[in-house]
Design an enzyme around this catalytic site. Structure first.
Site, short mmCIF file in Angstrom:
data_model
loop_
_atom_site.label_atom_id
_atom_site.label_comp_id
_atom_site.label_asym_id
_atom_site.label_seq_id
_atom_site.Cartn_x
_atom_site.Cartn_y
_atom_site.Cartn_z
N CYS A 2 0.84 -1.21 0.05
CA CYS A 2 -0.07 -0.16 -0.14
C CYS A 2 1.00 1.29 -0.01
CB CYS A 2 -0.74 -0.01 1.11
SG CYS A 2 -2.06 -1.15 1.38
N ARG A 27 6.20 -0.52 -4.05
CA ARG A 27 5.61 -1.15 -2.93
C ARG A 27 4.89 -2.24 -3.27
NH1 ARG A 27 6.31 2.49 1.54
NH2 ARG A 27 4.75 1.41 2.39
N TRP A 77 -2.95 -2.71 -1.83
CA TRP A 77 -2.37 -4.28 -1.49
C TRP A 77 -3.37 -4.87 -0.91
CZ3 TRP A 77 -0.47 -8.06 1.46
CH2 TRP A 77 0.22 -9.12 0.81
N ASN A 103 -2.87 2.58 5.07
CA ASN A 103 -2.01 1.59 5.06
C ASN A 103 -1.91 0.79 6.41
OD1 ASN A 103 -1.17 2.65 2.90
ND2 ASN A 103 0.86 3.11 3.47
N GLY A 104 -2.05 -0.54 6.27
CA GLY A 104 -1.92 -1.29 7.59
C GLY A 104 -3.13 -2.28 7.85
N GLU A 487 18.89 -17.98 -2.03
CA GLU A 487 18.68 -16.61 -2.78
C GLU A 487 18.40 -16.55 -4.22
OE1 GLU A 487 17.53 -13.77 -1.69
OE2 GLU A 487 17.87 -12.28 -3.20
N LYS A 491 15.16 -15.55 -6.13
CA LYS A 491 14.87 -14.47 -7.05
C LYS A 491 14.20 -15.23 -8.41
CE LYS A 491 15.53 -11.63 -5.72
NZ LYS A 491 15.97 -11.39 -4.31
N GLU A 494 10.26 -15.39 -7.43
CA GLU A 494 9.79 -14.13 -7.30
C GLU A 494 9.48 -13.37 -8.62
OE1 GLU A 494 12.63 -12.09 -4.82
OE2 GLU A 494 10.94 -11.32 -3.82
N HIS A 510 18.31 -36.94 0.15
CA HIS A 510 17.34 -37.63 1.17
C HIS A 510 15.97 -37.26 0.82
CE1 HIS A 510 20.63 -38.32 3.85
NE2 HIS A 510 21.12 -37.28 3.44
N LYS A 609 6.94 -4.38 -1.91
CA LYS A 609 8.34 -4.07 -1.60
C LYS A 609 8.57 -4.07 -0.18
CE LYS A 609 12.72 -2.88 -2.66
NZ LYS A 609 13.14 -4.18 -3.15
O1 M6R Z 1 12.53 -4.90 3.79
P1 M6R Z 1 13.07 -6.19 4.21
O2 M6R Z 1 14.33 -6.83 3.90
O3 M6R Z 1 12.76 -6.34 5.59
O4 M6R Z 1 12.13 -7.47 3.23
C1 M6R Z 1 12.13 -8.61 3.73
C2 M6R Z 1 11.57 -9.29 2.42
O5 M6R Z 1 9.87 -8.97 2.31
C3 M6R Z 1 12.13 -9.30 1.23
O6 M6R Z 1 13.40 -9.70 1.20
C4 M6R Z 1 11.39 -9.95 0.01
O7 M6R Z 1 11.84 -11.19 -0.01
C5 M6R Z 1 12.07 -9.56 -1.29
N1 M6R Z 1 11.09 -9.31 -2.21
C6 M6R Z 1 13.12 -9.97 -1.87
O8 M6R Z 1 13.36 -9.88 -3.11
#
Ligand code: M6R
Length: 614
Positions: A2, A27, A77, A103-104, A487, A491, A494, A510, A609
């Site tokens: 949001c 965001r 969102w 927001n929230g 990671e 990526k 995502e 396993h 974000k």
């Molecule tokens: O702002 P933060 O680093 O605390 O956010 C944590 C996760 O939400 C963030 O890393 C998310 O996994 C990203 N989309 C990764 O690309």
């Protein structure tokens, strides 16, 4: 997650609202809307989906809408209720005079809604937000003062919120407030702004103030007044924002993600500046305020984080244990907060967060703080909630990251962990000087090595093209690069929505090995060091099950060409530094696969974000 923008001044508000919302798009959102006051009447314009849909609606009536010099805007969102025009913000009370963006999450919205309905309010949406519109309207009916109405309304609200409100009868005023959700005020000449993040206002002003929890701001074109929940006046703490508007430009790259990947060599240099001056000198980390004797006595470290930041934390664990000999637990903040955690004043708790606003991590560090732990925050946002709650703040200086998929902030977090670990090892005398000098040297030359990878990205592009048709991927690694496998897989999933999973290579046999056949590529992070031969054997096992193999490696062994279907070679590097290098081709691979598949790289579906709700 949001985004709010509010404007009051002398320009067409809708232009500033739409521009501001565009700059908050990163965001993550699924609908958008604005409320303006045209010739004494509050009007709403909303659309589901991309902001462009809202822009098209506004365009059709632009001459009319642009008469308003006051307005609030929102990208939503969805949390309560599906993404739809009805659920999009702003929301209004029944008479339509109060418009609100939020927001929230309002935790007691069901009770509030029942009470308001019993008093005659009719709800149109499924949102928790609409309760605030009705609540503020009812308080305004009693007080005839919008600031007071917001102040007493928020006393009945439980949960997290940043809200901005306008009222048809109070033409020259926006009232905004927050609790556990960010809100920043921008100060202009004859105009003022409010937003949930700096990018919404940075092109208009660099003078800003961050509102604290429970503070209420009243904006007119010429004044900004802040009070606390008890009606005490709060002095304005205006600061100069460090951000440059250029940070929000793609600078010729097709996507922010690609630009941000390319910024990484400079990010490494930035993070090192002033801290690693010379390989013979100790690391200087004045930001760490933990007493040196206490640091020497630390019995354990806990690191809490989410998503990509959690993966940076896993690299941090490995380096700190290796160099400092202190046991380190890494845990997802969302798990940490719902169990009995053993932490005390002899435990250092590190929170890692790009945004500094992730709700789960904020809750985790607050819990640890109550138990007496020193809280060290590693964040890219020194202006964030987490930064303000930190005992020690290590800002990672990656500049604003627009792409939802974190890349350069991960790099900056990882480099910060190297500095922190060396800093602690030098105080504790827990690693040899030669070892530390070797690592410092590698850190200094790391940017050139990343540049070499970026200069040869066409090889990665080819690999991406060859594998972009696969629906599933496995990433394997061991030791310090286990985090890199997690990671790299994150990526890919995502931004391309491909089912990619990172495994510790030793775990393959396993269970996951059952999935292997020619349709399931296995990507090995095969960096020279302790576990090189082990990973090679695990890759052989995958080959024997007909899996297609990709390697990211710093080995020039030509025998690898027989085993692997595709090899992405990276410059040679000490094993302990290898996560900072091996992640770059994985970021590029994910990027190019998503691009080949025509995905919305910078704003992947369903993601935000900054995840400001638990
Ligand atoms: O702002 P933060 O680093 O605390 O956010 C944590 C996760 O939400 C963030 O890393 C998310 O996994 C990203 N989309 C990764 O690309």
């Amino acid at each position: 997650m949001c985004g709010i923008v509010g404007y009051i001044g002398n320009k067409p508000a809708v232009d500033i609202l739409l521009e501001g919302l565009t700059n908050l798009e990163y965001r993550g959102y699924d609908s958008a809307g604005v409320a303006v006051n045209v010739e004494g009447k509050v009007e709403l314009y909303k659309a589901e989906g991309k902001l462009q849909n809202l822009k098209n609606i506004v365009q059709e009536k632009y001459e009319h809408i642009s008469k308003s010099v006051i307005g609030i805007g929102h990208i939503r969102w969805a949390t309560h209720g599906v993404p739809s025009v009805t659920n999009a913000h702003p929301h209004t009370c029944n008479c339509g005079k109060v418009a609100i963006v939020h927001n929230g999450i309002i935790e007691n919205y069901k009770e509030l809604r029942a009470k308001l309905e019993a008093n005659g309010c009719t709800f149109r949406s499924q949102t928790d937000t609409e309760t605030i519109a009705h609540l503020v309207a009812s308080k305004y009916a009693q007080t005839k003062d919008l600031t007071e109405a917001v102040r007493i309304a928020t006393k009945e609200i439980e949960g997290a919120y940043a809200i901005a409100v306008i009222h048809q009868d109070v033409k020259n005023t926006i009232v905004a407030t927050r609790r556990n959700a960010p809100l920043v005020i921008g100060f202009g000449e004859g105009e003022n702004f409010v937003a949930s993040d700096v990018p919404a206002l940075i092109q208009y002003t660099k003078k800003a103030m961050y509102l604290d929890d429970n503070q209420i701001v009243t904006l007119t074109p010429d004044s900004v007044k802040v009070i606390d929940e008890n009606n005490n006046s709060i002095p304005l703490k205006i600061e100069n924002l460090p951000w440059e508007p250029v940070a929000l430009s793609k600078m010729g790259y097709k996507h922010f993600m690609l630009k941000e990947i390319h910024e990484q060599p400079d990010i490494v240099r930035n993070v090192l500046t002033g801290k690693l001056k010379n390989i013979d000198e100790n690391i200087s980390l004045s930001e760490v305020t933990l007493d040196k004797d206490k640091l020497k006595d630390l019995k354990r470290i806990q690191i809490v984080a989410c998503g990509t930041s959690l993966h940076a934390a896993l690299v941090g664990k490995y380096i700190i244990e290796e160099l400092c000999g202190i046991p380190v637990d890494v845990e997802a903040s969302s798990e940490y907060i719902y169990r009995t955690t053993i932490t005390d004043e002899n435990t250092l708790v590190i929170g890692v967060s790009q945004s500094g606003e992730t709700a789960d991590t904020i809750t985790a560090i607050r819990q640890a703080k109550k138990k007496g732990s020193h809280i060290l925050i590693v964040t890219n946002r020194p202006d964030s909630t987490m930064a303000r709650e930190a005992d020690s703040l290590v800002p990672v200086n990656a500049g604003i990251e627009v792409s939802v998929a974190a890349t350069k902030s991960y790099m900056a977090q990882v480099i910060s962990f190297y500095l922190l670990a060396i800093y602690m090892a030098e105080i504790k005398n827990s690693a040899s000087k030669e070892e530390l000098i070797k690592i410092k040297h590698e850190l200094i030359v790391l940017p050139q090595k990343i540049e070499q990878i970026l200069n040869h990205k066409s090889d990665i592009q080819k690999c991406a093209k060859a594998f972009s048709g696969h629906k599933d991927f496995i990433f394997i690694a061991r030791g310090i690069n286990y985090a890199t496998a997690l990671e790299g897989a994150l990526k890919l999933k995502e931004i391309s929505y491909i089912n990619a999973t990172g495994y510790s290579a030793g775990e393959l046999k396993h269970g996951p090995i059952a999935m292997l056949d020619e349709s399931m590529p296995v990507l090995s992070i095969l960096m020279k060091g302790k576990v090189y031969e082990k990973i090679l054997s695990n890759a052989e096992e995958a080959k024997a099950r007909n899996a297609k193999l990709i390697a990211v490696t710093n080995s020039d062994d030509i025998k690898l060409d027989e085993l692997f279907d595709s090899i992405i070679r990276v410059p040679d590097i000490e094993e302990i530094l290898s996560p900072a290098l091996a992640i770059v081709p994985l970021q590029l691979l994910a990027y190019y696969i998503a691009e080949f598949l025509g995905k919305d790289v910078d704003q992947p579906r369903n993601l935000a974000k900054s995840v400001t709700v638990e």
